[in-house]
Scaffold this motif. Structure first.
Motif, PDB file in Angstrom:
ATOM      1  N   VAL A 223      56.778  26.606  27.067  1.00 50.41           N
ATOM      2  CA  VAL A 223      56.808  25.983  28.394  1.00 50.41           C
ATOM      3  C   VAL A 223      55.412  25.997  29.009  1.00 50.41           C
ATOM      4  N   PHE A 224      55.246  25.210  30.057  1.00 47.36           N
ATOM      5  CA  PHE A 224      53.949  25.070  30.705  1.00 47.36           C
ATOM      6  C   PHE A 224      54.075  25.365  32.196  1.00 47.36           C
ATOM      7  N   VAL A 225      53.111  26.112  32.716  1.00 55.13           N
ATOM      8  CA  VAL A 225      53.033  26.334  34.160  1.00 55.13           C
ATOM      9  C   VAL A 225      52.747  24.984  34.822  1.00 55.13           C
ATOM     10  N   PRO A 226      53.458  24.636  35.892  1.00 53.42           N
ATOM     11  CA  PRO A 226      53.183  23.363  36.581  1.00 53.42           C
ATOM     12  C   PRO A 226      51.693  23.209  36.889  1.00 53.42           C
ATOM     13  N   LYS A 227      51.187  22.003  36.690  1.00 47.86           N
ATOM     14  CA  LYS A 227      49.747  21.768  36.753  1.00 47.86           C
ATOM     15  C   LYS A 227      49.141  22.178  38.089  1.00 47.86           C
ATOM     16  N   THR A 228      49.785  21.788  39.193  1.00 40.93           N
ATOM     17  CA  THR A 228      49.232  22.125  40.508  1.00 40.93           C
ATOM     18  C   THR A 228      49.203  23.628  40.720  1.00 40.93           C
ATOM     19  N   MET A 229      50.268  24.306  40.300  1.00 40.67           N
ATOM     20  CA  MET A 229      50.331  25.756  40.440  1.00 40.67           C
ATOM     21  C   MET A 229      49.257  26.421  39.579  1.00 40.67           C
ATOM     22  N   TYR A 230      49.090  25.953  38.354  1.00 44.34           N
ATOM     23  CA  TYR A 230      48.086  26.548  37.460  1.00 44.34           C
ATOM     24  C   TYR A 230      46.682  26.367  38.032  1.00 44.34           C
ATOM     25  N   ASN A 231      46.385  25.172  38.525  1.00 50.53           N
ATOM     26  CA  ASN A 231      45.058  24.933  39.099  1.00 50.53           C
ATOM     27  C   ASN A 231      44.818  25.832  40.308  1.00 50.53           C
ATOM     28  N   LYS A 232      45.855  26.038  41.115  1.00 50.37           N
ATOM     29  CA  LYS A 232      45.723  26.929  42.281  1.00 50.37           C
ATOM     30  C   LYS A 232      45.463  28.363  41.818  1.00 50.37           C
ATOM     31  N   MET A 233      46.101  28.776  40.715  1.00 50.50           N
ATOM     32  CA  MET A 233      45.851  30.107  40.163  1.00 50.50           C
ATOM     33  C   MET A 233      44.400  30.257  39.736  1.00 50.50           C
ATOM     34  N   GLN A 234      43.843  29.226  39.110  1.00 54.32           N
ATOM     35  CA  GLN A 234      42.461  29.302  38.642  1.00 54.32           C
ATOM     36  C   GLN A 234      41.470  29.403  39.791  1.00 54.32           C
ATOM     37  N   GLU A 235      41.888  28.981  40.956  1.00 52.78           N
ATOM     38  CA  GLU A 235      41.041  29.087  42.145  1.00 52.78           C
ATOM     39  C   GLU A 235      41.338  30.369  42.936  1.00 52.78           C
ATOM     40  N   GLY A 236      42.170  31.243  42.365  1.00 57.20           N
ATOM     41  CA  GLY A 236      42.631  32.418  43.078  1.00 57.20           C
ATOM     42  C   GLY A 236      41.624  33.545  43.137  1.00 57.20           C
ATOM     43  N   HIS A 237      42.066  34.671  43.673  1.00 62.16           N
ATOM     44  CA  HIS A 237      41.242  35.873  43.827  1.00 62.16           C
ATOM     45  C   HIS A 237      41.540  36.787  42.637  1.00 62.16           C
ATOM     46  N   PHE A 238      40.575  36.948  41.758  1.00 61.08           N
ATOM     47  CA  PHE A 238      40.791  37.681  40.510  1.00 61.08           C
ATOM     48  C   PHE A 238      40.429  39.155  40.652  1.00 61.08           C
ATOM     49  N   LEU A 239      41.312  39.990  40.110  1.00 60.68           N
ATOM     50  CA  LEU A 239      41.073  41.431  40.020  1.00 60.68           C
ATOM     51  C   LEU A 239      41.059  41.811  38.546  1.00 60.68           C
ATOM     52  N   LEU A 240      40.121  42.651  38.153  1.00 57.93           N
ATOM     53  CA  LEU A 240      40.019  43.072  36.755  1.00 57.93           C
ATOM     54  C   LEU A 240      40.710  44.411  36.565  1.00 57.93           C
ATOM     55  N   ILE A 241      41.622  44.468  35.595  1.00 59.92           N
ATOM     56  CA  ILE A 241      42.345  45.692  35.278  1.00 59.92           C
ATOM     57  C   ILE A 241      41.802  46.233  33.951  1.00 59.92           C
ATOM     58  N   ASN A 242      41.299  47.457  33.983  1.00 58.99           N
ATOM     59  CA  ASN A 242      40.766  48.106  32.782  1.00 58.99           C
ATOM     60  C   ASN A 242      41.628  49.294  32.379  1.00 58.99           C
ATOM     61  N   ALA A 243      41.615  49.618  31.087  1.00 59.46           N
ATOM     62  CA  ALA A 243      42.283  50.818  30.589  1.00 59.46           C
ATOM     63  C   ALA A 243      41.622  51.201  29.269  1.00 59.46           C
ATOM     64  N   SER A 244      41.710  52.477  28.930  1.00 60.24           N
ATOM     65  CA  SER A 244      41.112  52.935  27.674  1.00 60.24           C
ATOM     66  C   SER A 244      41.871  52.343  26.491  1.00 60.24           C
ATOM     67  N   MET A 245      41.207  52.308  25.337  1.00 56.69           N
ATOM     68  CA  MET A 245      41.852  51.805  24.122  1.00 56.69           C
ATOM     69  C   MET A 245      43.084  52.627  23.778  1.00 56.69           C
ATOM     70  N   ASP A 246      43.003  53.937  23.878  1.00 54.41           N
ATOM     71  CA  ASP A 246      44.160  54.783  23.559  1.00 54.41           C
ATOM     72  C   ASP A 246      45.333  54.503  24.486  1.00 54.41           C
ATOM     73  N   PHE A 247      45.057  54.315  25.778  1.00 59.70           N
ATOM     74  CA  PHE A 247      46.112  53.992  26.735  1.00 59.70           C
ATOM     75  C   PHE A 247      46.777  52.687  26.357  1.00 59.70           C
ATOM     76  N   HIS A 317      35.613  34.275  34.972  1.00 61.55           N
ATOM     77  CA  HIS A 317      35.997  34.474  36.370  1.00 61.55           C
ATOM     78  C   HIS A 317      35.156  35.557  37.037  1.00 61.55           C
ATOM     79  N   LEU A 318      34.938  35.365  38.325  1.00 62.06           N
ATOM     80  CA  LEU A 318      34.336  36.389  39.154  1.00 62.06           C
ATOM     81  C   LEU A 318      35.459  37.284  39.673  1.00 62.06           C
ATOM     82  N   HIS A 319      35.335  38.587  39.473  1.00 64.86           N
ATOM     83  CA  HIS A 319      36.381  39.532  39.878  1.00 64.86           C
ATOM     84  C   HIS A 319      35.950  40.261  41.145  1.00 64.86           C
ATOM     85  N   LEU A 320      36.821  40.258  42.125  1.00 66.57           N
ATOM     86  CA  LEU A 320      36.504  40.872  43.409  1.00 66.57           C
ATOM     87  C   LEU A 320      36.483  42.389  43.334  1.00 66.57           C
ATOM     88  N   GLU A 321      37.277  42.949  42.421  1.00 65.45           N
ATOM     89  CA  GLU A 321      37.347  44.407  42.293  1.00 65.45           C
ATOM     90  C   GLU A 321      37.843  44.750  40.895  1.00 65.45           C
TER      91      GLU A 321
END
Length: 346
Positions: A223-247, A317-321
């Motif tokens: 399935v595909f995310v609706p185009k307008t919704m996907y484009n809005k996501m790409q313009e969203g506020h990105f947060l980067l989530i990190n975790a160790s390799m073992d985790f 993407h530029l990540h705010l935090e």
């Protein structure tokens, strides 16, 4: 009390889909109960008689098949009214006509207060598509969780939702985990209509100007995310989530390795990513599956395939935090605190 009503998003309603089992599988209102008046074979028979023989005979046969199931409707409604006494019971069929109206009228005689849906499933789908195709400015602003495979983005969304934060779960709506091996642990099926219906219901629950979502490609499984919704996501506020390799390895094994035949399922799924791997790496992965060395398998497939692919996406993407995950619940609290102290929606 028994009139047709238009569709509107109502969490206090129980929807009963009286269409056939194949119609229901193609798409239905989320959480609806399927109680077919006519099963597929019966529906085909009645339809053939209607077109090729007699309209009156088709109605008679349809009424016969439907009346034979009346006790099933009664038993189900009796149980629902005991469990959910304050909820409205609404029947629907394809267009809000013969099937749903007929069963509602039959139930009048035993004093069960029911409704049928004006316009039926077709009318409901028009409402869904209107919502999903709305202008971008009518969508909430998306706060997008980004990160490598296994950092737990889906689990963090679950914790955010439990803390009353607005969340759209794209993978849940798609019945897919969002990668080439994303069908593992699912029934590998999701219709386009069901995906869109699930998205609609999640969007209708968002009452804030923002909403959390996981970073995804536009295609999720089949399935595909609706185009307008996907484009809005790409313009969203990105947060980067990190975790160790073992985790990440431990989390992925916990999420995926459940059933006794997991190695067999994984062997069947791995060829989907074979074109992206060298022959040597692919052979090593197959050997690790056969010996059930899942920790080594996970480390290798992350190093050689998933991390390079996801890293390219992350770098776009530029990540705010950035948040370091050691516990999903704590990470979700940290995100909420960050949002409260930011100026994004103040």
């Amino acid at each position: 009390m028994y009139q047709a009503i238009p569709y509107f998003f109502d969490e206090n309603a129980i929807y009963i889909d009286v269409r056939s089992e194949s119609e229901f599988k193609t798409g239905h209102i989320p959480d609806a109960i399927n109680l077919p008046i006519l099963y597929d074979l019966e529906r085909h028979e009645v339809g053939w008689i209607y077109k090729n023989a007699s309209v009156e005979e088709a109605k008679r046969i349809g009424l016969k098949y439907g009346s034979e199931k009346l006790h099933l409707f009664y038993d189900t409604l009796f149980q629902l009214r005991n469990e959910y006494p304050c909820k409205k019971i609404i029947f629907y069929c394809a267009r809000g006509g013969y099937r749903s109206r007929s069963i509602a009228l039959l139930l009048r005689s035993i004093d069960i207060p029911v409704y049928w849906l004006k316009g039926g499933y077709k009318g409901y789908r028009a409402e869904v598509l209107n919502k999903l195709n709305q202008p971008a400015e009518n969508y909430p602003d998306f706060i997008v969780l980004n990160g490598l495979t296994g950092v737990g983005k889906t689990h963090i969304l679950e914790k955010l939702h439990a803390l009353d934060q607005p969340v759209i779960d794209l993978e849940g709506a798609a019945n897919h985990r969002g990668s080439n091996l994303g069908t593992i642990g699912t029934d590998e099926f999701q219709s386009v209509q069901s995906f869109e219906n699930n998205l609609y219901h999640q969007l209708m629950q968002v009452k804030t100007p923002y909403c959390f979502v996981e970073s995804e490609s536009r295609r999720i499984g089949q399935v595909f995310v609706p185009k307008t919704m996907y484009n809005k996501m790409q313009e969203g506020h990105f947060l980067l989530i990190n975790a160790s390799m073992d985790f990440r390895i431990n989390a992925l094994i916990k999420d995926y390795v459940h059933e006794d035949n997991f190695s067999t399922v994984l062997q069947k799924a791995l060829p989907r990513i074979q074109p992206y791997l060298s022959n040597a790496i692919y052979s090593d992965l197959m050997r690790l599956i056969e010996s059930k060395e899942y920790e080594a398998f996970t480390r290798l497939i992350l190093d050689e395939h998933y991390d390079p692919v996801y890293q390219k996406s992350i770098e776009k993407h530029l990540h705010l935090e950035t948040f370091q995950v050691e516990d999903y619940a704590q990470c979700s609290i940290d995100i909420i605190n960050w949002l409260a102290n930011s100026s994004l929606f103040q």
